[in-house]
Design a protein around this motif. Sequence first.
Motif, mmCIF file in Angstrom:
data_model
loop_
_atom_site.group_PDB
_atom_site.id
_atom_site.type_symbol
_atom_site.label_atom_id
_atom_site.label_comp_id
_atom_site.label_asym_id
_atom_site.label_seq_id
_atom_site.Cartn_x
_atom_site.Cartn_y
_atom_site.Cartn_z
ATOM 1 N N ARG A 93 0.965 -1.405 -0.084
ATOM 2 C CA ARG A 93 0.131 0.046 -0.096
ATOM 3 C C ARG A 93 0.742 1.284 -0.122
ATOM 4 N NH1 ARG A 93 -5.330 -1.413 0.836
ATOM 5 N NH2 ARG A 93 -5.723 -3.307 1.709
ATOM 6 N N GLN A 94 2.055 1.279 0.660
ATOM 7 C CA GLN A 94 3.047 2.416 0.738
ATOM 8 C C GLN A 94 3.435 2.558 -0.833
ATOM 9 O OE1 GLN A 94 5.910 2.109 3.809
ATOM 10 N NE2 GLN A 94 4.488 1.836 5.595
ATOM 11 N N MET A 95 3.781 1.293 -1.388
ATOM 12 C CA MET A 95 4.444 1.580 -2.662
ATOM 13 C C MET A 95 3.503 2.247 -3.755
ATOM 14 S SD MET A 95 7.020 0.928 -4.482
ATOM 15 C CE MET A 95 8.180 -0.300 -3.874
ATOM 16 N N ILE A 96 2.212 1.874 -3.551
ATOM 17 C CA ILE A 96 1.419 2.164 -4.410
ATOM 18 C C ILE A 96 1.187 3.909 -4.038
ATOM 19 C CG2 ILE A 96 -1.294 2.329 -4.887
ATOM 20 C CD1 ILE A 96 -1.245 -0.684 -4.500
ATOM 21 N N ALA A 97 1.193 4.223 -2.911
ATOM 22 C CA ALA A 97 0.883 5.782 -2.268
ATOM 23 C C ALA A 97 2.314 6.426 -3.070
ATOM 24 C CB ALA A 97 1.030 5.896 -1.103
ATOM 25 N N VAL A 98 3.342 6.032 -2.957
ATOM 26 C CA VAL A 98 4.647 6.494 -3.493
ATOM 27 C C VAL A 98 4.669 6.528 -4.964
ATOM 28 C CG1 VAL A 98 7.191 6.223 -3.688
ATOM 29 C CG2 VAL A 98 6.189 5.662 -1.708
ATOM 30 N N LEU A 99 4.188 5.563 -5.762
ATOM 31 C CA LEU A 99 4.132 5.487 -7.132
ATOM 32 C C LEU A 99 3.023 6.656 -7.455
ATOM 33 C CD1 LEU A 99 4.294 1.759 -7.838
ATOM 34 C CD2 LEU A 99 5.893 3.414 -8.691
ATOM 35 N N GLU A 100 1.930 6.771 -6.842
ATOM 36 C CA GLU A 100 1.079 7.892 -7.056
ATOM 37 C C GLU A 100 1.795 9.320 -7.011
ATOM 38 O OE1 GLU A 100 -2.304 6.810 -4.563
ATOM 39 O OE2 GLU A 100 -3.256 5.278 -6.230
ATOM 40 N N CYS A 110 12.906 12.223 -4.039
ATOM 41 C CA CYS A 110 12.289 11.636 -2.661
ATOM 42 C C CYS A 110 11.511 10.283 -3.169
ATOM 43 C CB CYS A 110 11.228 12.538 -1.930
ATOM 44 S SG CYS A 110 12.174 13.978 -1.490
ATOM 45 N N THR A 111 10.706 10.343 -4.131
ATOM 46 C CA THR A 111 10.168 9.099 -4.679
ATOM 47 C C THR A 111 10.994 8.024 -4.874
ATOM 48 O OG1 THR A 111 9.600 9.648 -6.786
ATOM 49 C CG2 THR A 111 7.863 10.213 -4.918
ATOM 50 N N ALA A 112 12.049 8.448 -5.528
ATOM 51 C CA ALA A 112 12.962 7.262 -5.830
ATOM 52 C C ALA A 112 13.544 6.648 -4.669
ATOM 53 C CB ALA A 112 13.955 7.844 -6.801
ATOM 54 N N ARG A 113 13.936 7.409 -3.944
ATOM 55 C CA ARG A 113 14.549 6.770 -2.328
ATOM 56 C C ARG A 113 13.420 6.153 -1.494
ATOM 57 N NH1 ARG A 113 17.223 11.877 -0.461
ATOM 58 N NH2 ARG A 113 15.052 12.484 -0.487
ATOM 59 N N ASP A 114 12.271 6.638 -1.672
ATOM 60 C CA ASP A 114 11.131 5.734 -0.974
ATOM 61 C C ASP A 114 11.092 4.347 -1.717
ATOM 62 O OD1 ASP A 114 10.807 7.983 0.617
ATOM 63 O OD2 ASP A 114 9.006 8.745 -0.160
ATOM 64 N N LYS A 115 10.873 4.452 -3.089
ATOM 65 C CA LYS A 115 10.568 3.274 -3.631
ATOM 66 C C LYS A 115 11.851 2.420 -3.321
ATOM 67 C CE LYS A 115 10.328 4.862 -7.759
ATOM 68 N NZ LYS A 115 9.992 4.670 -9.372
ATOM 69 N N GLU A 116 13.277 2.704 -3.269
ATOM 70 C CA GLU A 116 14.229 1.883 -3.261
ATOM 71 C C GLU A 116 14.149 1.216 -1.719
ATOM 72 O OE1 GLU A 116 17.593 -0.258 -3.570
ATOM 73 O OE2 GLU A 116 16.633 1.015 -5.179
ATOM 74 N N ALA A 117 13.516 1.902 -0.702
ATOM 75 C CA ALA A 117 13.641 1.494 0.587
ATOM 76 C C ALA A 117 12.560 0.388 0.493
ATOM 77 C CB ALA A 117 13.277 2.627 1.609
ATOM 78 N N LEU A 118 11.311 0.610 -0.156
ATOM 79 C CA LEU A 118 10.271 -0.367 -0.048
ATOM 80 C C LEU A 118 10.693 -1.543 -0.821
ATOM 81 C CD1 LEU A 118 7.179 2.264 -0.410
ATOM 82 C CD2 LEU A 118 7.870 0.529 1.427
#
Length: 104
Positions: free
Chosen positions: A10-17, A33-41
């Motif tokens: 669900r977090q990944m979907i939110a980051v992708l949005e 920021c989203t690239a960093r968040d996607k990498e962590a997820l």
Amino acid sequence: MTHDLSGNLRQMIAVLERERQALASLDADELVCTARDKEALCEALSPVAPDALDNETRTLAETARQLNAVNRRVRNLLAANVAARIDALSGRPGTHRQATFAHA
């Protein structure tokens, strides 16, 4: 574990949005920021085997996959547009590629 997996998806979907919105507004800071968040997820999701997915998490994973594919197409279109503009400015198709390789 299913709760964590579901939450991470669900977090990944939110980051992708968020990434899609950042692409639409050409917000470079948010894209970083989203690239960093996607990498962590992705790192959090890496130990999960496909057979660990139930119907809910399989649907969430498919939604994330589709959103990522759409965002990738948008990024590619933006990159192609930039390349075309650079070519038009330089009057020489492929100039931007030569400069990139020269600095690699």
